[in-house]
Design an enzyme around this catalytic site. Structure first.
Site, PDB file in Angstrom:
ATOM      1  CE  LYS A 185      -3.515   2.613   2.501  1.00 60.50           C
ATOM      2  NZ  LYS A 185      -2.676   3.836   2.550  1.00 60.50           N
ATOM      3  N   GLY A 242       5.032   3.396  11.172  1.00 57.06           N
ATOM      4  CA  GLY A 242       4.197   4.583  11.261  1.00 57.06           C
ATOM      5  C   GLY A 242       3.806   4.889  12.682  1.00 57.06           C
ATOM      6  NE  ARG A 244       2.162   4.367  21.637  1.00 61.39           N
ATOM      7  CZ  ARG A 244       2.465   4.469  22.928  1.00 61.39           C
ATOM      8  NH1 ARG A 244       1.647   3.961  23.837  1.00 61.39           N
ATOM      9  NH2 ARG A 244       3.557   5.084  23.312  1.00 61.39           N
ATOM     10  CD  GLU A 266      10.463   1.800  13.105  1.00 60.75           C
ATOM     11  OE1 GLU A 266      10.508   3.042  13.268  1.00 60.75           O
ATOM     12  OE2 GLU A 266      11.032   1.215  12.170  1.00 60.75           O
ATOM     13  CB  CYS A 303      11.532   5.593  14.110  1.00 65.33           C
ATOM     14  SG  CYS A 303      12.709   4.777  13.014  1.00 65.33           S
ATOM     15  CD  GLU A 393       7.543   8.994  18.169  1.00 66.07           C
ATOM     16  OE1 GLU A 393       8.499   8.820  17.401  1.00 66.07           O
ATOM     17  OE2 GLU A 393       6.485   8.322  18.096  1.00 66.07           O
TER      18      GLU A 393
END
Length: 527
Positions: A185, A242, A244, A266, A303, A393
């Site tokens: 995707k 991407g 959470r 992740e 990240c 984050e």
């Protein structure tokens, strides 16, 4: 781009999507980028997933050499795109040319790395326990184990790495290496870049004679395409990088299926940096400069960005904080990847201010609509321990420095943190005893622990772990970078008393694949 290039790719065919339209946005100007890419319908998702299922048995059985050549051909096709790929990615992401050229090199490098992994054969983890018919009190059967492809994998493109973590990125490379077809995707922020990368893979599929359903590329104007894909019974695993919220939503869909499947997501990490007193006293200014560079790199859109600094107080603290403030003040504003990411960054910084933490420094500003101003705040350990929201984050160039009076307080702080991708320790020899006290806790919290460095910059190598306890990833036993990533898309199969002619080639007595095997518990290398 031509009309054909904006169409979806389903098992080698170009099909126009009819469910809405996806357009990129130039984050430097805010202008919409033409042309539009048609979104997939549920029927399109079904067709792609079924094609992948049809291809899975044939692709799984391809010889290691053929699969390795396929991976290398993808890399060559990507390189053949030349400047067109870099130019399109620059327009859709605002990332600089040098960064994207380096990312293209990384993308092709990891494809070629997995080609070497496939040829090596160790990934199959072949184990042969020969029959012992005379064993007492019971004979032992002949048992042979190899790891095989799990089946079709859904791969979601990432916003912050339009090449290395997207259509032809690490999830796709490791899935192909394992023998799994991929339904990708495209990320809605860079549809044109995704189309070019998807075309490169499709040409490699055709050139190498792989089954048509080995690869498909879909676009989605909203979240439904991803939901349909993960829910489809033909899909056997998911690779995602991407937010959470996005990862958790896919995990819930995958877990609620009649046949639950693994989601390797992740998601969220603030990557604590522990500064020990000896290091700060010896080279605080140098550490501060490196920290600012890491925090601001790529507008903080990594990240592994160092979002939390745990400063164990000692001499040199003031000099460190002053050096950070000076470095941040000199940091120019930088363009973020999308309007949505920019908006979320502004909200995150405002939320920190609203919670009463003190600003340490702010960087330069810009009139460009989606530029981010770097910002560093500071507080003490008691405040962080009392307010869990301070540990959230913030995706972008924002950091929080937390002062701790001693190692015991730092331990309490670490105990309250969630799982992380990385934890960095800055120390001198005099700090080793203090660090030793924290190591049993640190290893429980992170997938990669590094000394006198920062987590930004993830090496694609056999020993790399880019994963960690939840919520940094959905499964802390895995990695999305490095050769161990192939394990996510494999499952062990044992053949008991199977006739030689029915065994996979890797398990036959003559070892035609010439791979290392563990025979009766002993590692045996091919002659």
């Amino acid at each position: 781009m031509s009309a054909a290039e904006t169409a979806m790719l389903i098992a080698g065919e170009r099909l126009e999507g009819t469910e809405g339209a996806v357009r990129g946005i130039d984050p430097r100007s805010g202008e919409t980028i033409e042309p539009a890419f048609g979104g997939a319908t549920e029927a399109d998702v079904d067709r792609a997933a079924r094609a992948a299922a049809d291809a899975a048995r044939t692709f799984r059985a391809t010889a290691p050499e053929a699969r390795a050549v396929f991976l290398e051909t993808i890399a060559s096709e990507i390189e053949a795109l030349g400047d067109a790929l870099i130019d399109r990615a620059m327009t859709e992401t605002g990332l600089p040319q040098a960064r994207l050229q380096g990312e293209r090199g990384r993308t092709c490098g990891q494809l070629r790395l997995f080609a070497r992994v496939v040829r090596d054969g160790g990934w199959m983890d072949v184990r042969i326990d020969p029959a012992q018919p005379d064993r007492q009190p019971l004979p032992r059967p002949d048992m042979r184990l190899a790891k095989l492809a799990i089946g079709p994998v859904a791969v979601f493109g990432a916003s912050n790495f339009p090449l290395a973590f997207s259509v032809a990125g690490g999830d796709t490379a490791s899935a192909f290496a394992a023998g799994c077809p991929v339904v990708a995707k495209a990320h809605s922020a860079h549809p044109g870049t995704s189309a070019l990368m998807g075309g490169a893979i499709a040409r490699a599929v055709a050139a190498c004679g792989m089954p048509a359903g080995t690869f498909s590329l879909l676009y989605g104007a909203d979240y439904r395409v991803g939901e349909w894909l993960v829910a489809h019974p033909a899909i056997k695993a998911v690779g995602f990088t991407g937010s959470r919220g996005g990862g958790t939503a896919l995990m819930q869909i995958a877990a609620s299926r009649p046949e639950p499947i693994p989601v390797y997501a992740e998601m969220s990490s603030i990557n604590p940096v522990l500064l020990f007193p000896g290091a700060i006293a010896a080279r605080g200014a140098a550490i501060a400069a490196a920290y600012v560079a890491s925090l601001a790199m790529g507008a903080g859109q990594f990240c592994t960005n160092p979002g939390l600094v745990v400063l164990i107080e000692g001499s040199g603290d003031t000099a460190f904080r002053e050096a950070v403030a000076g470095g941040i003040a000199a940091t120019p504003a930088a363009t973020m990847l999308t309007p949505g990411i920019h908006g979320a960054y502004l909200k995150g910084v405002e939320a920190l201010r609203a919670r009463g933490v003190a600003p340490l420094a702010a960087g330069g500003t810009s009139a460009n609509p989606h530029d981010a101003t770097a910002a560093v705040f500071e507080t003490d350990a008691d405040a962080l321990l009392a307010d869990p929201a301070l540990r959230d984050e913030i995706f972008g160039p924002a950091g929080l420095v937390v002062r701790c009076p001693d190692v015991a307080t730092a331990a309490r702080l670490l105990e309250g943190l969630e799982g992380q991708l990385t934890i960095a320790l800055h120390m001198e020899a005099a700090d080793h005893a203090l660090a030793a006290d924290l190591m049993p806790l640190i290893v429980e919290k992170a997938g990669r622990i590094l000394v006198n460095g920062f987590g930004t910059g993830v090496e694609v190598a056999p020993a790399m772990v880019h994963g960690g306890p939840y919520p940094s990833t959905s499964d802390g036993r895995s990695t999305s970078v490095g050769t161990l990533a192939i394990d996510r898309f494999l499952r062990p199969v044992c053949y008991q008393d199977m006739p030689e002619g029915l065994l996979p080639a890797a398990l036959r007595d003559d070892n035609p694949c010439r791979i290392p095997r563990r025979i009766d518990g002993t590692l045996t290398l091919p002659a």
